[in-house]
Design an enzyme around this catalytic site. Structure first.
Site, PDB file in Angstrom:
ATOM      1  CG  HIS A  45      -1.641   1.249   1.471  1.00 30.64           C
ATOM      2  ND1 HIS A  45      -2.925   1.482   1.011  1.00 30.64           N
ATOM      3  CD2 HIS A  45      -1.275   2.382   2.127  1.00 30.64           C
ATOM      4  CE1 HIS A  45      -3.308   2.691   1.374  1.00 30.64           C
ATOM      5  NE2 HIS A  45      -2.328   3.262   2.056  1.00 30.64           N
ATOM      6  CD  GLU A  46       1.951   3.489   3.725  1.00 31.02           C
ATOM      7  OE1 GLU A  46       2.216   4.590   3.195  1.00 31.02           O
ATOM      8  OE2 GLU A  46       0.931   3.314   4.425  1.00 31.02           O
TER       9      GLU A  46
ATOM     10  CD  GLU B  43      -4.478   6.551   2.476  1.00 35.74           C
ATOM     11  OE1 GLU B  43      -4.307   5.328   2.623  1.00 35.74           O
ATOM     12  OE2 GLU B  43      -3.572   7.382   2.697  1.00 35.74           O
TER      13      GLU B  43
ATOM     14  CG  HIS C 188       0.302   6.214  -0.704  1.00 34.46           C
ATOM     15  ND1 HIS C 188      -0.883   6.769  -1.153  1.00 34.46           N
ATOM     16  CD2 HIS C 188       0.008   5.640   0.488  1.00 34.46           C
ATOM     17  CE1 HIS C 188      -1.838   6.537  -0.269  1.00 34.46           C
ATOM     18  NE2 HIS C 188      -1.327   5.845   0.735  1.00 34.46           N
TER      19      HIS C 188
END
Length: 278
Positions: free
Chosen positions: A138-139, A200, A142
């Site tokens: 997920h990070e 997100e 980004h």
């Protein structure tokens, strides 16, 4: 005093139009698409944003101690290295620096420039390698989707637009100050925060693909957010948060599971079977 003809705009009107045209030109020039095809605003050079990420990471390392627990360092690196290996070469990040910070925060982050930070507190909630891979994926997403550039571009455009509107809207007054204060609140909750929720959700989907391609079980991402919900207790309403609600996040992840499970099965068949243990 000169008399203006009906077809000749006043200096003030011309100034207003020039400012609006100039701002519109900048915004249009900065429009692009994210890796999922979503329209996004990026006004700053990627190299410049990456340098900002490198500088921010250096500052964080000077302010927050890295853990001395070699077991945790090996574990986090084992997971992170396998997820970062699935980042396509087109993103131009050949090396990732991974630091495990000694902190009770249940969090992790990635910054432009190939920087990843994981707080030891996260390991109390991400209970296995698959759940940790979900967070790291997920990070990383980004960064790959340039959400940092998008956020600062949105903030810059919003602030610039309000400042220009204030300057061309007449003489200062208490009523005017109150109006623009409300517009600022409207911009915050109507533009900046929903944009954060969109990012997100996009990072969740992209991160799910990364972890599955690395051989981590994507179904564990749902368990992770169930753990997060328990750990966080009550949370603020979704419309006032930059993150989707845990319930919405879990529903979205479950909705994509059928599309991402083949990535996981293919990775397993290819011998990508991570064995990272704490």
């Amino acid at each position: 005093m000169p008399v203006l003809s009906p077809r000749q705009p006043s200096a003030k009107t011309w100034f207003k139009k020039s400012l609006l045209v100039g701002l519109t030109t900048v915004l249009v020039a900065g429009c692009s698409s994210s890796p999922t095809g979503r329209s996004q605003l990026k006004l700053f050079p990627t190299a410049e944003v990456s340098q900002m990420g490198v500088q921010s990471f250096a500052q964080m390392k000077s302010e927050t101690p890295a853990t001395a627990d070699q077991n945790k360092i090996r574990y986090v690196n084992c997971v992170a290295n396998q997820v970062t290996a699935q980042v396509p070469a087109k993103y131009g990040i050949s090396e990732w620096e991974i630091v495990v910070f000694e902190s009770e925060q249940v969090n992790a982050f990635a910054l432009p420039g190939g920087k990843v930070g994981v707080y030891t507190g996260l390991l109390n909630v991400a209970n296995n390698q698959h759940q940790l891979a979900a967070v790291i994926g997920h990070e990383l997403a980004h960064v790959l989707a340039e959400h940092g550039n998008e956020r600062i571009s949105t903030a810059f455009a919003t602030q610039t637009g309000l400042s220009l509107a204030y300057k061309i809207s007449g003489e200062p007054s208490p009523e005017k100050d109150q109006l623009f204060g409300l517009l600022g609140v409207g911009a915050q909750y109507g533009i900046v925060l929903p944009f954060g929720r969109t990012q997100e959700s996009e990072a969740d989907m992209m991160g799910l693909d990364l972890m599955a391609k690395a051989g981590f079980d994507p179904k564990e991402s749902v368990t992770l957010w169930q753990n997060m919900a328990k750990a966080s207790g009550g949370s603020q309403p979704e419309f006032m948060s930059t993150h989707p609600s845990n319930e919405r996040r879990i529903n979205d992840l479950n909705g994509r599971m059928s599309a991402v499970l083949p990535y996981y099965q293919q990775a397993q068949a290819s011998g990508r079977k991570p064995q990272c243990m704490l």
